[in-house]
Design a protein around this motif. Structure first.
Motif, PDB file in Angstrom:
ATOM      1  N   GLU A  74      52.069   5.608  54.146  1.00  0.00           N
ATOM      2  CA  GLU A  74      51.304   4.351  54.127  1.00  0.00           C
ATOM      3  C   GLU A  74      51.217   3.786  52.712  1.00  0.00           C
ATOM      4  N   VAL A  75      50.985   4.645  51.752  1.00  0.00           N
ATOM      5  CA  VAL A  75      50.887   4.197  50.358  1.00  0.00           C
ATOM      6  C   VAL A  75      52.237   3.666  49.888  1.00  0.00           C
ATOM      7  N   LYS A  76      53.319   4.350  50.225  1.00  0.00           N
ATOM      8  CA  LYS A  76      54.655   3.887  49.829  1.00  0.00           C
ATOM      9  C   LYS A  76      54.940   2.487  50.377  1.00  0.00           C
ATOM     10  N   LYS A  77      54.581   2.252  51.633  1.00  0.00           N
ATOM     11  CA  LYS A  77      54.799   0.933  52.230  1.00  0.00           C
ATOM     12  C   LYS A  77      54.052  -0.145  51.450  1.00  0.00           C
ATOM     13  N   ALA A  78      52.790   0.138  51.133  1.00  0.00           N
ATOM     14  CA  ALA A  78      51.970  -0.832  50.411  1.00  0.00           C
ATOM     15  C   ALA A  78      52.476  -1.045  48.981  1.00  0.00           C
ATOM     16  N   LEU A  79      52.911   0.021  48.331  1.00  0.00           N
ATOM     17  CA  LEU A  79      53.464  -0.101  46.982  1.00  0.00           C
ATOM     18  C   LEU A  79      54.720  -0.972  46.999  1.00  0.00           C
ATOM     19  N   LYS A  80      55.584  -0.715  47.974  1.00  0.00           N
ATOM     20  CA  LYS A  80      56.832  -1.480  48.083  1.00  0.00           C
ATOM     21  C   LYS A  80      56.535  -2.958  48.340  1.00  0.00           C
ATOM     22  N   GLU A  81      55.612  -3.220  49.250  1.00  0.00           N
ATOM     23  CA  GLU A  81      55.240  -4.596  49.582  1.00  0.00           C
ATOM     24  C   GLU A  81      54.727  -5.352  48.356  1.00  0.00           C
ATOM     25  N   ASN A  82      54.050  -4.642  47.477  1.00  0.00           N
ATOM     26  CA  ASN A  82      53.460  -5.263  46.292  1.00  0.00           C
ATOM     27  C   ASN A  82      54.285  -5.057  45.020  1.00  0.00           C
ATOM     28  N   VAL A  84      55.163  -2.432  43.166  1.00  0.00           N
ATOM     29  CA  VAL A  84      54.641  -1.561  42.124  1.00  0.00           C
ATOM     30  C   VAL A  84      54.997  -0.118  42.467  1.00  0.00           C
ATOM     31  N   ASP A  85      54.991   0.735  41.459  1.00  0.00           N
ATOM     32  CA  ASP A  85      55.210   2.160  41.657  1.00  0.00           C
ATOM     33  C   ASP A  85      53.876   2.879  41.522  1.00  0.00           C
ATOM     34  N   GLY A  86      53.839   4.110  41.968  1.00  0.00           N
ATOM     35  CA  GLY A  86      52.632   4.913  41.851  1.00  0.00           C
ATOM     36  C   GLY A  86      52.976   6.363  41.561  1.00  0.00           C
ATOM     37  N   LYS A  87      51.935   7.114  41.292  1.00  0.00           N
ATOM     38  CA  LYS A  87      52.052   8.556  41.035  1.00  0.00           C
ATOM     39  C   LYS A  87      51.198   9.278  42.072  1.00  0.00           C
ATOM     40  N   GLU A  88      51.526  10.536  42.309  1.00  0.00           N
ATOM     41  CA  GLU A  88      50.735  11.334  43.240  1.00  0.00           C
ATOM     42  C   GLU A  88      50.484  12.723  42.673  1.00  0.00           C
ATOM     43  N   LEU A  89      49.250  13.193  42.858  1.00  0.00           N
ATOM     44  CA  LEU A  89      48.899  14.580  42.549  1.00  0.00           C
ATOM     45  C   LEU A  89      48.443  15.227  43.849  1.00  0.00           C
ATOM     46  N   ALA A 115      43.888   5.237  43.795  1.00  0.00           N
ATOM     47  CA  ALA A 115      43.070   4.646  42.734  1.00  0.00           C
ATOM     48  C   ALA A 115      43.943   3.864  41.779  1.00  0.00           C
ATOM     49  N   VAL A 116      43.284   2.975  41.062  1.00  0.00           N
ATOM     50  CA  VAL A 116      43.963   2.233  40.008  1.00  0.00           C
ATOM     51  C   VAL A 116      43.294   2.622  38.693  1.00  0.00           C
ATOM     52  N   TYR A 117      44.136   2.954  37.718  1.00  0.00           N
ATOM     53  CA  TYR A 117      43.682   3.340  36.384  1.00  0.00           C
ATOM     54  C   TYR A 117      44.267   2.373  35.368  1.00  0.00           C
ATOM     55  N   LYS A 118      43.500   2.146  34.333  1.00  0.00           N
ATOM     56  CA  LYS A 118      43.999   1.381  33.193  1.00  0.00           C
ATOM     57  C   LYS A 118      43.644   2.166  31.950  1.00  0.00           C
ATOM     58  N   GLU A 119      44.677   2.566  31.217  1.00  0.00           N
ATOM     59  CA  GLU A 119      44.534   3.356  29.994  1.00  0.00           C
ATOM     60  C   GLU A 119      43.668   4.599  30.225  1.00  0.00           C
ATOM     61  N   GLY A 120      43.904   5.262  31.344  1.00  0.00           N
ATOM     62  CA  GLY A 120      43.225   6.506  31.659  1.00  0.00           C
ATOM     63  C   GLY A 120      41.834   6.366  32.258  1.00  0.00           C
ATOM     64  N   LYS A 121      41.376   5.139  32.433  1.00  0.00           N
ATOM     65  CA  LYS A 121      40.032   4.892  32.984  1.00  0.00           C
ATOM     66  C   LYS A 121      40.149   4.437  34.433  1.00  0.00           C
ATOM     67  N   LEU A 122      39.408   5.104  35.316  1.00  0.00           N
ATOM     68  CA  LEU A 122      39.377   4.722  36.725  1.00  0.00           C
ATOM     69  C   LEU A 122      38.730   3.356  36.855  1.00  0.00           C
ATOM     70  N   SER A 141      47.443  -2.583  51.106  1.00  0.00           N
ATOM     71  CA  SER A 141      48.147  -3.713  50.507  1.00  0.00           C
ATOM     72  C   SER A 141      47.160  -4.662  49.825  1.00  0.00           C
ATOM     73  N   HIS A 142      46.051  -4.925  50.480  1.00  0.00           N
ATOM     74  CA  HIS A 142      45.014  -5.790  49.902  1.00  0.00           C
ATOM     75  C   HIS A 142      44.434  -5.154  48.634  1.00  0.00           C
ATOM     76  N   PHE A 143      44.187  -3.854  48.665  1.00  0.00           N
ATOM     77  CA  PHE A 143      43.660  -3.126  47.505  1.00  0.00           C
ATOM     78  C   PHE A 143      44.613  -3.246  46.309  1.00  0.00           C
ATOM     79  N   ILE A 144      45.899  -3.037  46.547  1.00  0.00           N
ATOM     80  CA  ILE A 144      46.881  -3.094  45.465  1.00  0.00           C
ATOM     81  C   ILE A 144      46.997  -4.517  44.925  1.00  0.00           C
ATOM     82  N   GLU A 145      47.099  -5.470  45.820  1.00  0.00           N
ATOM     83  CA  GLU A 145      47.223  -6.875  45.407  1.00  0.00           C
ATOM     84  C   GLU A 145      46.013  -7.311  44.574  1.00  0.00           C
ATOM     85  N   THR A 146      44.833  -6.983  45.045  1.00  0.00           N
ATOM     86  CA  THR A 146      43.602  -7.342  44.332  1.00  0.00           C
ATOM     87  C   THR A 146      43.518  -6.631  42.986  1.00  0.00           C
ATOM     88  N   SER A 147      43.875  -5.365  42.951  1.00  0.00           N
ATOM     89  CA  SER A 147      43.831  -4.581  41.707  1.00  0.00           C
ATOM     90  C   SER A 147      44.791  -5.158  40.678  1.00  0.00           C
TER      91      SER A 147
END
Length: 154
Positions: A74-82, A84-89, A115-122, A141-147
């Protein structure tokens, strides 16, 4: 002869200044996060290094092994739609030390979240368990677009 050198130097200086100015303006209008929808699975130490050195982007923190594959898709689909790339732990990674928590690896988000981080800050996170599968794709998708608009575009 002196005039030709001076004229060439002036033209070269203007060209360089225009190039730098154009690059600066275009970088100000672009997002810091881009990509093709890739979700890179990082080892705990790689995540710690990423968060310490860069720490900007979208991060999926997987906790429940039974939900991981579905959430990743689900996350991959939303990342692709928007775009952007992401990381996973994954807390079930063989190198994840269970005497530690996600904060020891640079994350401050909850399990089963993107989550979305900027310079290490959540900045914010979305709890994947809050949505049924029919809603999750749209919500992600809405979360990623808004972020992207809130934190990476000016």
């Amino acid at each position: 002869m002196k005039n030709k050198k001076w004229l060439l130097s002036a033209v070269a200086g203007i060209v360089v200044a225009l190039g730098i100015g154009t690059a600066f303006v275009s970088s100000q209008n672009s997002s810091e996060v881009k990509g093709n929808g890739e979700l890179e699975e990082l080892s705990p130490l790689q995540m710690k290094k990423f968060m310490k050195e860069d720490g900007t982007g979208f991060v999926l923190y997987s906790f429940n092994a039974n939900k991981r594959e579905v959430n990743m898709n689900e996350v991959k689909k939303a990342l692709k739609e928007n775009e952007v790339d992401g990381k996973e732990l994954d807390s079930n990674h063989p190198q994840y030390d269970h005497t530690k928590n996600q904060m020891d690896y640079g994350l401050s988000q909850d399990g089963e979240t993107l989550a979305v981080y900027k310079e290490g800050k959540l900045k914010q996170q979305i709890d994947l368990d809050e949505y049924d599968s029919s809603q999750l794709e749209n919500e992600l998708s809405h979360f990623i677009e808004t972020s992207k608009k809130l934190y990476f575009e000016e």
